[in-house]
Design an enzyme around this catalytic site. Sequence first.
Site, PDB file in Angstrom:
ATOM      1  N   HIS A  67       0.855  -1.183   0.000  1.00 57.76           N
ATOM      2  CA  HIS A  67       0.000   0.000   0.000  1.00 57.76           C
ATOM      3  C   HIS A  67       0.894   1.237   0.000  1.00 57.76           C
ATOM      4  O   HIS A  67       2.043   1.196   0.463  1.00 57.76           O
ATOM      5  CB  HIS A  67      -0.869   0.035   1.253  1.00 57.76           C
ATOM      6  CG  HIS A  67      -2.005  -0.935   1.233  1.00 57.76           C
ATOM      7  ND1 HIS A  67      -3.154  -0.721   1.933  1.00 57.76           N
ATOM      8  CD2 HIS A  67      -2.162  -2.127   0.606  1.00 57.76           C
ATOM      9  CE1 HIS A  67      -3.986  -1.736   1.756  1.00 57.76           C
ATOM     10  NE2 HIS A  67      -3.395  -2.597   0.952  1.00 57.76           N
ATOM     11  N   GLU A 105       0.950   3.851   1.868  1.00 62.07           N
ATOM     12  CA  GLU A 105       1.418   4.260   3.191  1.00 62.07           C
ATOM     13  C   GLU A 105       2.600   3.415   3.657  1.00 62.07           C
ATOM     14  O   GLU A 105       3.566   3.933   4.208  1.00 62.07           O
ATOM     15  CB  GLU A 105       0.296   4.143   4.225  1.00 62.07           C
ATOM     16  CG  GLU A 105      -0.914   4.996   3.940  1.00 62.07           C
ATOM     17  CD  GLU A 105      -2.005   4.258   3.179  1.00 62.07           C
ATOM     18  OE1 GLU A 105      -1.700   3.601   2.159  1.00 62.07           O
ATOM     19  OE2 GLU A 105      -3.175   4.340   3.594  1.00 62.07           O
ATOM     20  N   CYS A 142      -6.463   2.158   5.756  1.00 67.32           N
ATOM     21  CA  CYS A 142      -7.086   0.901   6.164  1.00 67.32           C
ATOM     22  C   CYS A 142      -6.478   0.491   7.513  1.00 67.32           C
ATOM     23  O   CYS A 142      -5.564   1.150   8.021  1.00 67.32           O
ATOM     24  CB  CYS A 142      -6.832  -0.183   5.111  1.00 67.32           C
ATOM     25  SG  CYS A 142      -5.099  -0.727   5.006  1.00 67.32           S
TER      26      CYS A 142
END
Length: 151
Positions: free
Chosen positions: A47, A49, A77
């Site tokens: 992801h 991040e 998330c």
Amino acid sequence: MERAIELARLAFDMGEVPVGAVVVAPDGEIIGEGYNLRETSRNPLTHAEIIAIDNASKHLNSWRLLDCSIYITLEPCAMCYGAIVNSRIGRIVFGAYDKKAGVCGSLINLGDVPFNHMPVVEGGFMQEECSTLLSDFFRELRACKKEKPAI
């Protein structure tokens, strides 16, 4: 956030869900950046991040990103929120809300859980630009699926 949007556009162009993230040091320097690469890498951990946090940790040669901020085009998330908490990032700024997987108030609010570290969260920053990018991506994806003949 503008750099995070640029990174999200790179992901879009690669056929990845357009999410970008940047980690910013207290002095304003971008020390880590990333965009979604799950399809390209075939890895559920890539992801935006996670990639940005990894790059920032390497830049500082430390897992502690104290007093840093992370700017993300989409609400984090659970996995990414956990990485943010564990890296001790002090502030989360995100653009679009994610009603299906967002954990900063949309689906649930992990900020209500008394973790050992509690980042400040600001949502909806440049929301229109971030949301439009995601909407355009999924509209194109649906259109491509309709054009493909069934096997």
